[in-house]
Design a protein around this motif. Structure first.
Motif, PDB file in Angstrom:
ATOM      1  N   SER A  62      38.562  37.608  49.374  1.00  0.00           N
ATOM      2  CA  SER A  62      39.060  36.366  49.946  1.00  0.00           C
ATOM      3  C   SER A  62      38.029  35.751  50.900  1.00  0.00           C
ATOM      4  N   GLN A  63      38.093  34.436  51.024  1.00  0.00           N
ATOM      5  CA  GLN A  63      37.346  33.755  52.095  1.00  0.00           C
ATOM      6  C   GLN A  63      37.829  34.374  53.416  1.00  0.00           C
ATOM      7  N   THR A  64      36.931  34.579  54.356  1.00  0.00           N
ATOM      8  CA  THR A  64      37.286  35.340  55.566  1.00  0.00           C
ATOM      9  C   THR A  64      38.345  34.669  56.444  1.00  0.00           C
ATOM     10  N   THR A  65      38.513  33.337  56.300  1.00  0.00           N
ATOM     11  CA  THR A  65      39.413  32.620  57.214  1.00  0.00           C
ATOM     12  C   THR A  65      40.750  32.234  56.577  1.00  0.00           C
ATOM     13  N   GLN A  66      41.068  32.832  55.436  1.00  0.00           N
ATOM     14  CA  GLN A  66      42.344  32.501  54.794  1.00  0.00           C
ATOM     15  C   GLN A  66      43.496  33.228  55.492  1.00  0.00           C
ATOM     16  N   PRO A  67      44.702  32.615  55.512  1.00  0.00           N
ATOM     17  CA  PRO A  67      45.857  33.333  56.079  1.00  0.00           C
ATOM     18  C   PRO A  67      46.169  34.550  55.210  1.00  0.00           C
ATOM     19  N   ILE A  68      46.242  35.716  55.829  1.00  0.00           N
ATOM     20  CA  ILE A  68      46.386  36.951  55.059  1.00  0.00           C
ATOM     21  C   ILE A  68      47.685  36.986  54.232  1.00  0.00           C
ATOM     22  N   GLU A  69      48.760  36.399  54.759  1.00  0.00           N
ATOM     23  CA  GLU A  69      50.017  36.425  53.986  1.00  0.00           C
ATOM     24  C   GLU A  69      49.838  35.672  52.667  1.00  0.00           C
ATOM     25  N   ARG A  70      49.175  34.500  52.749  1.00  0.00           N
ATOM     26  CA  ARG A  70      48.994  33.710  51.531  1.00  0.00           C
ATOM     27  C   ARG A  70      48.095  34.456  50.549  1.00  0.00           C
ATOM     28  N   VAL A  71      47.075  35.107  51.073  1.00  0.00           N
ATOM     29  CA  VAL A  71      46.176  35.879  50.207  1.00  0.00           C
ATOM     30  C   VAL A  71      46.973  36.983  49.500  1.00  0.00           C
ATOM     31  N   ASN A  72      47.773  37.716  50.279  1.00  0.00           N
ATOM     32  CA  ASN A  72      48.561  38.804  49.670  1.00  0.00           C
ATOM     33  C   ASN A  72      49.517  38.269  48.609  1.00  0.00           C
ATOM     34  N   GLU A  73      50.133  37.110  48.894  1.00  0.00           N
ATOM     35  CA  GLU A  73      51.059  36.514  47.904  1.00  0.00           C
ATOM     36  C   GLU A  73      50.314  36.179  46.619  1.00  0.00           C
ATOM     37  N   LEU A  74      49.111  35.569  46.766  1.00  0.00           N
ATOM     38  CA  LEU A  74      48.342  35.185  45.572  1.00  0.00           C
ATOM     39  C   LEU A  74      47.894  36.417  44.785  1.00  0.00           C
ATOM     40  N   VAL A  75      47.536  37.485  45.490  1.00  0.00           N
ATOM     41  CA  VAL A  75      47.125  38.709  44.794  1.00  0.00           C
ATOM     42  C   VAL A  75      48.318  39.263  43.996  1.00  0.00           C
ATOM     43  N   GLU A  76      49.497  39.271  44.630  1.00  0.00           N
ATOM     44  CA  GLU A  76      50.689  39.765  43.915  1.00  0.00           C
ATOM     45  C   GLU A  76      50.982  38.896  42.693  1.00  0.00           C
ATOM     46  N   LYS A  77      50.784  37.593  42.838  1.00  0.00           N
ATOM     47  CA  LYS A  77      51.031  36.651  41.735  1.00  0.00           C
ATOM     48  C   LYS A  77      50.046  36.949  40.587  1.00  0.00           C
ATOM     49  N   ILE A  78      48.779  37.206  40.937  1.00  0.00           N
ATOM     50  CA  ILE A  78      47.788  37.525  39.891  1.00  0.00           C
ATOM     51  C   ILE A  78      48.240  38.790  39.170  1.00  0.00           C
ATOM     52  N   ARG A  79      48.676  39.782  39.962  1.00  0.00           N
ATOM     53  CA  ARG A  79      49.098  41.058  39.345  1.00  0.00           C
ATOM     54  C   ARG A  79      50.268  40.838  38.393  1.00  0.00           C
ATOM     55  N   SER A  80      51.229  39.971  38.807  1.00  0.00           N
ATOM     56  CA  SER A  80      52.400  39.807  37.935  1.00  0.00           C
ATOM     57  C   SER A  80      52.078  38.930  36.722  1.00  0.00           C
ATOM     58  N   LEU A  81      51.198  37.928  36.900  1.00  0.00           N
ATOM     59  CA  LEU A  81      50.890  37.051  35.753  1.00  0.00           C
ATOM     60  C   LEU A  81      49.831  37.650  34.819  1.00  0.00           C
ATOM     61  N   ARG A  82      49.109  38.636  35.304  1.00  0.00           N
ATOM     62  CA  ARG A  82      48.066  39.287  34.482  1.00  0.00           C
ATOM     63  C   ARG A  82      48.347  40.794  34.461  1.00  0.00           C
ATOM     64  N   SER A  83      49.559  41.145  33.984  1.00  0.00           N
ATOM     65  CA  SER A  83      49.987  42.548  34.048  1.00  0.00           C
ATOM     66  C   SER A  83      49.135  43.463  33.156  1.00  0.00           C
TER      67      SER A  83
END
Ligand code: SF4
Length: 307
Positions: free
Chosen positions: A168-189
């Motif tokens: 992640s870019q160093t200044t991104q909100p961590i919650e949003r980053v975690n949400e996007l990572v989970e979304k990638i995991r679920s959409l690219r199972s």
């Protein structure tokens, strides 16, 4: 005897426990200030997304250039900003005829190292961050195949199989980053998704501190440049927490009317904001609180004493 007071329009001022300029930006600025005596100094991009600092640099003869400038046009000393650059851009600028001062933040270098280690292990590179931002351009610059994910729709570009490595870019909100990572995991199972958390600790501390402020404040002033990404992120974080946010660049921007009826006013600042500016804003707010109280007293006349 009971003294009954009219409700005063005075407010408390709360400074966030973590705010303002991070060590990475502070060190980059200190290295640049050391070059004030040199002739012909160019910063490759915006050193700090802060108009007051930009003004100081200009007054001290520091030019603002661009990483994509023609090398022929730029001589003397060039400064790489704390946002970092790709290896390709760094080698383009290195020359025996030019002095390069590299102020890349160590935590940005850590993000580069994380991405490169994932690629070495055969992962497809994905960066969560703001498209076109200097740091993101630096991270992806050596990897034309890399994908930048700014919002959920961008996940459609991620491969459907194989190994996917995310930083992640160093200044991104961590919650949003975690949400996007989970979304990638679920959409690219079908993919093996490996995430290395590269959001820096100063950013996390500031985001945590703003949450604490939001619990006790009915209004939060965010001090920072209007083109500063992490200042905008703080404004959004405050608004998402259901609290009114006001973004300003300097104490003179504050307007008395904004604070009518406020009881607890918070102050925080982006990582590119000078601490003296934040303290100036807090001081001005305390003065305004007194001004509002005096205004009330004048309107209401003397306190009424009931026996
Ligand atoms: S925000 Fe974080 S990564 Fe960026 S310069 Fe500051 S400390 Fe370094």
């Amino acid at each position: 005897m009971q003294i009954e007071k009219e409700e005063m329009n005075q407010f408390n001022v709360h400074l966030a426990s973590h705010y303002g300029m991070c060590f990475g930006v502070r060190d980059a600025l200190a290295a640049t200030r050391k070059a004030y005596d040199e002739n012909d100094v160019t910063v490759l991009g915006q050193l700090v997304h802060n108009p007051l600092v930009s003004k100081e640099l200009t007054e001290n003869g520091i030019r603002e250039g661009d990483l994509d400038d023609s090398l022929m046009d730029v001589s003397g000393t060039v400064i790489i900003t704390a946002h970092g650059v790709s290896g390709t851009d760094r080698s383009r600028w290195e020359s025996p005829h030019r002095k390069v001062i590299d102020t890349t933040c160590p935590l940005v270098n850590k993000a580069h190292a994380a991405l490169s280690s994932l690629i070495d292990l055969g992962f497809f590179p994905v960066v969560i961050g703001k498209k076109g931002h200097a740091e993101v351009n630096g991270l992806t610059g050596d990897y034309p195949q890399a994908i930048v994910i700014e919002r959920e729709e961008d996940i459609s570009d991620v491969p459907h199989e194989g190994k996917v490595g995310v930083v992640s870019q160093t200044t991104q909100p961590i919650e949003r980053v975690n949400e996007l990572v989970e979304k990638i995991r679920s959409l690219r199972s079908a993919c093996e998704v490996r995430f290395i958390d590269t959001v820096c600790s100063p950013t996390k501390n500031r985001q945590r501190a703003v949450k604490d402020l939001a619990e006790i404040c009915d209004l939060i002033v965010v001090v920072g440049g209007s083109n500063s990404n992490n200042t905008s992120e703080l404004v959004s974080a405050v608004e998402q927490l259901g609290v009114r946010a006001i973004q300003i660049e300097r104490p003179e921007d504050l307007m008395l009317d904004w604070f009518l009826g406020a009881k607890n006013v918070g102050v925080t600042a982006g990582t590119s904001t000078l601490n003296q500016t934040v303290l100036g804003v807090s001081d001005r707010l305390r003065e305004m609180s007194k001004e509002l109280m005096l205004k009330d007293r004048n309107l209401n006349g003397k306190e009424e004493i009931l026996c």
